[in-house]
Enzyme design. Structure first.
Site, short mmCIF file in Angstrom:
data_model
loop_
_atom_site.label_atom_id
_atom_site.label_comp_id
_atom_site.label_asym_id
_atom_site.label_seq_id
_atom_site.Cartn_x
_atom_site.Cartn_y
_atom_site.Cartn_z
N ARG A 94 -0.65 -9.24 -0.04
CA ARG A 94 -1.55 -10.32 -0.79
C ARG A 94 -0.51 -10.69 -1.92
O ARG A 94 -0.42 -11.90 -2.31
CB ARG A 94 -2.97 -9.98 -1.25
CG ARG A 94 -4.08 -10.05 -0.28
CD ARG A 94 -5.48 -9.50 -0.62
NE ARG A 94 -5.39 -7.96 -0.77
CZ ARG A 94 -6.17 -7.23 -1.09
NH1 ARG A 94 -7.34 -7.60 -1.40
NH2 ARG A 94 -5.91 -5.90 -1.47
N TYR A 129 -11.16 2.87 14.06
CA TYR A 129 -9.97 3.43 14.73
C TYR A 129 -9.73 2.83 16.01
O TYR A 129 -8.74 2.61 16.51
CB TYR A 129 -9.51 4.66 14.16
CG TYR A 129 -9.35 5.20 12.89
CD1 TYR A 129 -8.52 4.05 12.05
CD2 TYR A 129 -9.47 6.53 12.34
CE1 TYR A 129 -8.41 4.50 10.60
CE2 TYR A 129 -8.97 6.70 11.20
CZ TYR A 129 -8.53 5.97 10.24
OH TYR A 129 -8.19 6.14 8.79
N LYS A 165 -9.65 10.59 10.76
CA LYS A 165 -11.10 10.23 11.25
C LYS A 165 -11.32 9.93 12.85
O LYS A 165 -12.39 9.78 13.36
CB LYS A 165 -11.61 8.96 10.48
CG LYS A 165 -11.97 9.42 8.95
CD LYS A 165 -12.94 8.35 8.21
CE LYS A 165 -11.79 7.15 7.76
NZ LYS A 165 -10.39 7.21 6.92
N ASP A 219 -3.76 -14.10 4.54
CA ASP A 219 -4.84 -13.27 4.55
C ASP A 219 -5.18 -12.58 5.86
O ASP A 219 -5.32 -13.21 6.73
CB ASP A 219 -6.15 -14.46 3.97
CG ASP A 219 -7.50 -13.51 4.18
OD1 ASP A 219 -7.62 -12.49 4.59
OD2 ASP A 219 -8.28 -14.34 3.84
N GLY A 225 0.91 -1.24 0.06
CA GLY A 225 -0.09 0.06 -0.03
C GLY A 225 0.72 1.30 0.23
O GLY A 225 2.03 1.17 0.16
N ILE A 226 0.15 2.41 -0.13
CA ILE A 226 0.94 3.55 0.15
C ILE A 226 1.77 4.01 1.05
O ILE A 226 3.04 4.07 0.90
CB ILE A 226 -0.15 4.92 0.10
CG1 ILE A 226 -0.96 4.86 -1.23
CG2 ILE A 226 0.48 6.17 0.35
CD1 ILE A 226 -2.09 5.94 -1.22
N MET A 232 -7.78 4.45 -1.14
CA MET A 232 -7.79 6.09 -0.51
C MET A 232 -6.57 6.86 -1.38
O MET A 232 -5.62 6.85 -0.40
CB MET A 232 -7.64 6.07 0.91
CG MET A 232 -9.08 5.46 1.46
SD MET A 232 -8.88 5.04 3.21
CE MET A 232 -9.02 6.74 3.63
#
Length: 365
Positions: free
Chosen positions: A46, A156, A124, A60, A24-25, A191
C-alpha cells in the site's frame, strides 16, 4: 550465529521478482535479499518502502480491478506472496485471503511470464485457525509437511487451494513456506513478537515493572522454535530457484530449539529489565498492558522515538496467542535439508539484531 545460503543471484537473465506484501516482516526481508543479489525487484504494497531500490507497485489486494490495473504491464518471473488480511471471523478470513491470492495470479495470467510462485503460510496449518487454535487433536510434534489437513476450515488451506488451481491452469511451479513465529523488522505489522516484546520491556522499564513472562507453563518449559525473516527469505528464494524443490510445501524454522525459561532472562538482559518467569498462571500482555498507552507516550517523548502509536509497535494479542499455548510447537525441516537447504540462524541472535535495528531506527529506546 547464522549460516546463510549462497548469495541469492537471479537464476537466469531477465529474472524479475514480484514481492507481494513488500513492507511487511517477510516481504521487506525478501526485498533486501533479492536486491542485494542483483534481481530486478518490484514490491507490491500500500505504501512505498522507505530506502528501498525496488520498484513500488501500489495496489489494493482486496480489489481485483485494482490488481488488474496495477499489474497489467508487469512481467514478473517469480512471485513471492507474503501478505494476508485479518478479518473478524475465519469464514471471512477464507473469503478475503483466498481471493487475494486468486485475483493477483489472475491479474498476472495474461502476461504468461510467471514461472514460480512462493506462498508464505505458517504453523496454523497444523494448529488450526484463530477460532480453533490448538484445539482438538493436533499432529504430534515435530510437525511434518505430509501431515493431513485438520478437519476445520482454515484460510491457509484456502490460499493453498487457490495457488494450486492457478498453477494447474497457468503452468507455473509453486512452493509453500510454513514458518513459525517470524522475527523480523517491520512497523505496523499485526503479528510481530519482536517489536511487541521490545515495547513491553520499554514500558516495564519506564514504569518500574518487572518483565513478566505472559504465557503458559507449557510454553515456559517446553521446547520451541522460531523463524528469522532472513532465513525465511533465503528459503523462499532457494525453493523458487531449485528444480528439486518445485511443487512442495516446506516447514521453515531457524534450525535451533530453546525453552522460554532459558530465553526469557537473555531477552530481559538485552532489554535492560528484570526477568520474572512463569508462576501459577499465565499473565497475558493484553491484561498487563491495558493501561500502557500513557506510559508509551512518555517513553516516546523522553527518548524522541518516531512511532507514537503503540498499536503499530506492539500486537499484544498475537504474542499472547503464541506464548499462551498449552502444546509444544516444533517443526521438522528434514524435507528442506535433504534437498540441500543449509541456512541456520540462532534465535537469540535474531532477537538481538532486531532490537539493535529498532534502536537505530528510533522505534524503541
Amino acid at each position: 550465529m547464522s549460516i546463510e545460503q549462497n548469495a541469492p543471484t537471479p537464476p537466469f537473465l531477465g529474472a524479475h521478482a514480484l514481492v507481494v506484501g513488500a513492507s511487511g516482516i517477510t516481504g521487506s526481508a525478501l526485498v533486501e535479499k533479492l536486491t542485494a543479489g542483483g534481481w530486478e525487484v518490484s514490491g507490491l504494497s500500500r505504501n512505498p518502502i522507505e530506502g528501498s531500490s525496488a520498484r513500488h507497485v501500489r495496489a489494493d489486494l482486496r480489489s481485483a480491478d485494482s490488481l488488474a490495473e496495477a499489474l497489467g504491464e508487469l512481467r514478473p518471473t517469480h512471485v513471492f506472496f507474503c501478505a494476508w488480511s485479518k478479518q473478524d471471523t475465519e469464514a471471512e478470513n477464507i473469503v478475503v485471503n483466498k481471493a487475494m491470492v486468486a485475483d493477483l495470479l489472475a491479474a498476472l495470467a495474461p502476461g504468461r511470464s510467471v514461472r514460480h510462485v512462493a506462498l508464505v503460510t505458517g504453523l496454523k496449518h497444523y494448529l488450526g485457525p484463530f477460532e480453533a487454535y490448538a484445539q482438538g487433536e493436533m499432529p504430534d510434534t515435530p510437525f511434518h509437511e505430509d501431515a493431513d489437513r485438520l478437519p476445520v476450515e482454515n484460510f491457509y488451506y484456502a490460499q493453498e487451494d487457490a495457488l494450486f488451481a492457478a498453477a494447474a491452469e497457468q503452468g507455473f511451479t509453486w512452493s509453500v513456506h510454513r514458518s513459525h513465529t517470524v522475527i523480523g523488522h517491520a512497523v505496523g505489522n499485526a503479528m510481530n513478537m519482536g517489536s511487541t516484546l521490545a515495547a513491553y520491556a520499554a514500558i516495564c522499564r519506564a514504569d518500574g515493572r518487572p518483565f513478566v513472562f505472559p504465557g503458559s507453563e507449557t510454553q515456559w518449559n517446553s521446547l520451541v522454535d522460531m523463524t528469522d525473516a532472513g532465513q525465511l527469505a533465503d528459503h523462499m528464494i532457494w525453493a523458487s530457484t531449485t528444480e528439486a524443490a518445485a511443487d512442495q510445501a516446506f516447514n521453515v524454522v531457524n534450525g535451533d530449539v530453546f525453552r522460554w525459561r532459558w530465553m526469557w532472562p537473555k531477552l530481559a538482559a538485552a532489554l535492560d529489565v528484570e526477568a520474572v518467569g512463569f508462576s501459577e498462571a499465565p499473565r497475558p500482555l493484553e491484561e498487563q498492558m491495558a493501561d500502557a498507552e500513557p506510559v508509551w507516550a512518555r517513553v516516546v517523548a523522553e527518548h524522541g522515538l518516531v512511532e507514537p502509536d503503540l498499536s503499530r509497535v506492539a500486537s499484544w494479542w498475537h504474542t499472547d496467542s503464541d506464548l499462551g499455548r498449552d502444546i509444544e510447537v516444533l517443526a521438522d525441516m528434514s524435507r528442506s535439508r535433504l534437498l540441500g537447504f543449509t541456512g541456520y540462524v540462532r534465535t537469540e541472535d535474531s532477537f538481538y539484531r532486531l532490537f539493535d535495528r529498532y534502536r537505530a531506527d528510533g522505534i524503541i529506546p
